[in-house]
Design a protein around this motif. Structure first.
Motif, mmCIF file in Angstrom:
data_model
loop_
_atom_site.group_PDB
_atom_site.id
_atom_site.type_symbol
_atom_site.label_atom_id
_atom_site.label_comp_id
_atom_site.label_asym_id
_atom_site.label_seq_id
_atom_site.Cartn_x
_atom_site.Cartn_y
_atom_site.Cartn_z
ATOM 1 N N ARG A 53 0.814 -1.257 0.049
ATOM 2 C CA ARG A 53 0.009 0.009 0.074
ATOM 3 C C ARG A 53 0.737 1.357 0.000
ATOM 4 O O ARG A 53 0.659 2.359 -0.650
ATOM 5 C CB ARG A 53 -0.943 0.092 1.105
ATOM 6 C CG ARG A 53 -2.303 -0.682 0.990
ATOM 7 C CD ARG A 53 -3.331 -0.472 2.090
ATOM 8 N NE ARG A 53 -2.950 -0.914 3.440
ATOM 9 C CZ ARG A 53 -2.891 -2.159 3.755
ATOM 10 N NH1 ARG A 53 -3.477 -3.021 2.945
ATOM 11 N NH2 ARG A 53 -2.536 -2.396 5.179
ATOM 12 N N CYS A 56 2.375 1.576 -3.390
ATOM 13 C CA CYS A 56 1.313 2.105 -4.457
ATOM 14 C C CYS A 56 1.160 3.646 -4.347
ATOM 15 O O CYS A 56 1.247 4.455 -5.329
ATOM 16 C CB CYS A 56 0.117 1.384 -4.350
ATOM 17 S SG CYS A 56 0.363 -0.323 -5.081
ATOM 18 N N GLU A 57 0.887 3.945 -3.014
ATOM 19 C CA GLU A 57 0.792 5.701 -2.897
ATOM 20 C C GLU A 57 1.787 6.376 -3.191
ATOM 21 O O GLU A 57 1.656 7.563 -3.849
ATOM 22 C CB GLU A 57 0.369 5.523 -1.190
ATOM 23 C CG GLU A 57 -0.157 7.044 -0.792
ATOM 24 C CD GLU A 57 -0.009 7.036 0.858
ATOM 25 O OE1 GLU A 57 0.623 7.974 1.300
ATOM 26 O OE2 GLU A 57 -0.938 6.583 1.282
ATOM 27 N N ILE A 61 1.291 4.061 -8.224
ATOM 28 C CA ILE A 61 0.830 2.900 -8.842
ATOM 29 C C ILE A 61 -0.583 2.270 -8.553
ATOM 30 O O ILE A 61 -0.831 2.064 -7.329
ATOM 31 C CB ILE A 61 2.162 1.689 -8.758
ATOM 32 C CG1 ILE A 61 3.344 2.217 -9.302
ATOM 33 C CG2 ILE A 61 1.665 0.290 -9.239
ATOM 34 C CD1 ILE A 61 4.427 1.444 -9.010
ATOM 35 N N GLU A 62 -1.451 2.091 -9.389
ATOM 36 C CA GLU A 62 -2.623 1.511 -9.003
ATOM 37 C C GLU A 62 -2.895 0.339 -8.547
ATOM 38 O O GLU A 62 -3.458 -0.110 -7.436
ATOM 39 C CB GLU A 62 -3.724 2.147 -10.147
ATOM 40 C CG GLU A 62 -3.745 3.453 -10.574
ATOM 41 C CD GLU A 62 -4.943 3.801 -11.599
ATOM 42 O OE1 GLU A 62 -5.622 2.854 -11.549
ATOM 43 O OE2 GLU A 62 -4.893 4.916 -12.061
ATOM 44 N N ASN A 63 -2.230 -0.730 -9.462
ATOM 45 C CA ASN A 63 -2.456 -2.146 -8.961
ATOM 46 C C ASN A 63 -1.257 -2.587 -8.292
ATOM 47 O O ASN A 63 -0.115 -2.426 -9.015
ATOM 48 C CB ASN A 63 -2.746 -2.877 -10.198
ATOM 49 C CG ASN A 63 -3.875 -2.220 -10.939
ATOM 50 O OD1 ASN A 63 -4.878 -2.182 -10.361
ATOM 51 N ND2 ASN A 63 -3.669 -2.281 -12.085
ATOM 52 N N GLN A 64 -1.420 -3.293 -7.176
ATOM 53 C CA GLN A 64 -0.275 -3.960 -6.284
ATOM 54 C C GLN A 64 0.301 -4.887 -7.157
ATOM 55 O O GLN A 64 1.500 -5.151 -6.954
ATOM 56 C CB GLN A 64 -0.919 -4.494 -4.929
ATOM 57 C CG GLN A 64 -1.070 -3.492 -4.063
ATOM 58 C CD GLN A 64 -1.664 -4.184 -2.827
ATOM 59 O OE1 GLN A 64 -1.826 -5.164 -2.763
ATOM 60 N NE2 GLN A 64 -2.079 -3.152 -1.867
ATOM 61 N N GLU A 65 -0.377 -5.641 -8.287
ATOM 62 C CA GLU A 65 0.530 -6.630 -8.853
ATOM 63 C C GLU A 65 1.468 -6.000 -9.855
ATOM 64 O O GLU A 65 2.456 -6.841 -9.842
ATOM 65 C CB GLU A 65 -0.542 -7.289 -9.770
ATOM 66 C CG GLU A 65 -1.757 -8.036 -8.917
ATOM 67 C CD GLU A 65 -2.912 -7.435 -8.566
ATOM 68 O OE1 GLU A 65 -3.092 -6.069 -9.046
ATOM 69 O OE2 GLU A 65 -3.537 -7.638 -7.525
ATOM 70 N N ASP A 66 1.507 -4.783 -9.964
ATOM 71 C CA ASP A 66 2.349 -4.106 -10.691
ATOM 72 C C ASP A 66 3.579 -4.098 -10.086
ATOM 73 O O ASP A 66 4.910 -3.564 -10.823
ATOM 74 C CB ASP A 66 1.859 -2.647 -11.451
ATOM 75 C CG ASP A 66 0.871 -2.737 -12.353
ATOM 76 O OD1 ASP A 66 0.688 -3.948 -13.075
ATOM 77 O OD2 ASP A 66 0.042 -1.811 -12.482
#
Length: 89
Positions: A53, A56-57, A61-66
């Motif tokens: 989290r 991403c923040e 980045i929107e998707n953690q998978e990225d």
């Protein structure tokens, strides 16, 4: 054996950004010296939900998978590494 790990470019981004590095170490409750070791080893602790989290923040980045990649280790490779360690001691 498959394990989830942070992508190499994410590890580099954390190493370059002292604020992001500090937030992650605070989240994990680790000292900075130990944090360098976690990053260098791409430790699975870095894939905890709270850390993802923060990443991403901070990195927008929107998707953690990225952030993640799958690392595959063969059992033969692990056995070879153990054998080499035992031979040196």
């Amino acid at each position: 054996m498959e394990t989830m790990a942070l992508k190499k470019d994410i590890i580099k981004a954390v190493k370059k950004d002292p604020i992001l590095f500090g937030r992650i170490m605070e989240c994990l409750g680790k000292r900075p010296a130990y944090g360098i070791q976690l990053l260098n080893n791409n430790d699975p602790k870095l894939t905890q939900a709270a850390v993802l989290r923060i990443l991403c923040e901070h990195l927008k980045i929107e998707n953690q998978e990225d952030l993640l990649e799958v690392i595959t280790e063969s059992e033969d490779n692990n056995n070879t590494q153990v054998s080499q360690l035992q031979a040196t001691h």
